[in-house]
Design an enzyme around this catalytic site. Structure first.
Site, short mmCIF file in Angstrom:
data_model
loop_
_atom_site.label_atom_id
_atom_site.label_comp_id
_atom_site.label_asym_id
_atom_site.label_seq_id
_atom_site.Cartn_x
_atom_site.Cartn_y
_atom_site.Cartn_z
N THR A 95 0.87 -1.17 -0.14
CA THR A 95 -0.03 -0.08 0.20
C THR A 95 0.90 1.29 0.13
O THR A 95 0.53 2.43 -0.41
CB THR A 95 -0.84 0.00 1.14
OG1 THR A 95 -0.19 0.18 2.32
CG2 THR A 95 -1.82 -1.14 1.40
N SER A 155 -1.05 7.51 -0.27
CA SER A 155 -1.25 5.93 -0.48
C SER A 155 -2.52 5.46 -0.19
O SER A 155 -3.10 5.68 0.80
CB SER A 155 -0.20 5.22 0.76
OG SER A 155 1.14 5.67 0.54
N VAL A 156 -2.91 4.49 -1.19
CA VAL A 156 -4.43 4.35 -1.14
C VAL A 156 -4.46 3.00 -0.41
O VAL A 156 -4.95 2.00 -1.08
CB VAL A 156 -4.89 4.29 -2.72
CG1 VAL A 156 -5.19 5.97 -2.82
CG2 VAL A 156 -4.21 3.67 -3.66
N HIS A 157 -4.53 2.95 0.95
CA HIS A 157 -4.37 1.55 1.77
C HIS A 157 -5.54 0.81 1.50
O HIS A 157 -5.36 -0.23 0.88
CB HIS A 157 -4.01 1.95 3.10
CG HIS A 157 -2.98 2.77 3.54
ND1 HIS A 157 -1.86 2.26 3.59
CD2 HIS A 157 -2.88 4.01 3.95
CE1 HIS A 157 -0.84 3.26 3.62
NE2 HIS A 157 -1.50 4.30 4.17
N ASP A 158 -6.57 1.29 1.96
CA ASP A 158 -7.96 0.37 2.00
C ASP A 158 -8.49 0.21 0.45
O ASP A 158 -8.95 -0.67 -0.10
CB ASP A 158 -9.02 1.20 2.70
CG ASP A 158 -8.77 1.27 4.10
OD1 ASP A 158 -7.74 0.50 4.78
OD2 ASP A 158 -9.13 2.12 4.92
#
Length: 314
Positions: free
Chosen positions: A197, A241-244
């Site tokens: 991520t 940061s596009v974690h989910d």
């Protein structure tokens, strides 16, 4: 699409959680049938309200929202993440209230009933917050938990250390006992952690692309502007940061991420290693957690942006 995958999102919205919900709703491969909420980024009542409002924003107030665990299984959560997500969790963006009420069932009951209503192995559950609700499902309704097709969890870290402590990623740290129970179970878990991520960065130019996609894109861009400021201050990167959303991308399109099955142990002591996901990388395991280790970050960001742009035509 007749073969859409039934999907449940377990979440603590949260800016990136809201983005992940919008991504799922814009993806014809999945059928979002339930949202369950859990303590995490902000208090349970607020994340539940946020989930209702995000669904209403996307015109999907028909998706039920059931409130879950208000705290971790054992120890109180020392802090939340309002400093990143804003006090109300959505980066200061005020969404219109939803006309839909909260589902009267506890989250674990709603999830168990949905699982029992589907064929075994057909439902994907995407927990993108602490794993408290999933751990409770394991203990209270084991026969329902055994019917889950995939658990795609945003949490943990194999090689990059933590983002809330030196050792721990937030979702693992927020309830390590729950993470230990889920990752130590027989559930088919994919762990989408900081290893994949953090390098998957949505830039301001990407945000600009969907900011004009009607009220949905404009609201999503508004969430992310707050996140941009936090990322610049905390990580020194010009993007988020596009974690989910990356975890949801793997849930929507299985195989997006390169995974290796590993043994994972979660630190549950009260010391510096609390919440650490200790991944045995010496060799692949026959059983254990599918740990995401590789990602085509550019393709993942393009997938997200293009799906969010689709709201303009809706």
């Amino acid at each position: 699409m007749a073969d859409r995958t039934p999907l449940v999102i377990d979440t603590d919205p949260g800016i990136d959680d809201a983005l992940a919900i919008l991504l799922a709703l814009a993806s014809p491969e999945v059928d979002l049938q339930l949202v369950t909420t859990v303590h995490g980024n902000v208090e349970l009542a607020q994340v539940t309200e946020n989930a209702l409002r995000v669904l209403h924003l996307a015109g999907r107030s028909d998706v039920p929202v059931a409130a879950g665990a208000a705290g971790p299984l054992v120890h109180p959560l020392p802090e939340r993440a309002g400093h990143v997500h804003g006090a109300a969790g959505l980066g200061g963006v005020e969404l219109p209230p939803s006309p839909a009420p909260v589902d009267p069932r506890p989250a674990v009951v709603a999830l168990a009933e949905l699982l029992m209503a589907h064929e075994p192995g057909t439902v994907t559950v995407a927990p993108i917050g602490p794993l408290t609700n999933v751990a409770l499902l394991l203990h209270v309704f084991p026969e329902a938990a055994a019917r889950i097709g995939r658990v795609v969890w945003m949490g943990g870290s194999a090689t990059r250390g933590g983002n809330v402590t030196a050792a721990a990623e937030f979702n693992a740290w927020a309830d390590p006992e729950a993470a230990a129970a889920v990752l130590g179970s027989d559930l088919p878990v994919t762990m989408v952690g900081l290893d994949v991520t953090l390098p998957t960065v949505l830039t301001e130019a990407g945000i600009d692309r969907f900011s004009g996609a009607g009220p949905v894109g404009a609201a999503a861009a508004g969430f992310l502007r707050q996140y941009l400021d936090a990322a610049r201050d905390r990580y020194g990167i010009d993007g988020v940061s596009v974690h989910d959303a990356l975890a949801l991308t793997e849930a929507i399109v299985p195989g997006t991420l390169g995974t290796v099955r590993r043994e994972v142990v979660v630190g549950t002591t009260l010391g510096a290693a609390r919440g650490q996901t200790l991944v045995d990388r010496r060799a692949a395991a026959e059983r254990g957690t599918a740990v995401a280790e590789t990602v085509d970050s550019d393709a993942a960001v393009e997938f997200l942006v293009s799906r969010l742009c689709s709201y303009e035509a809706a």
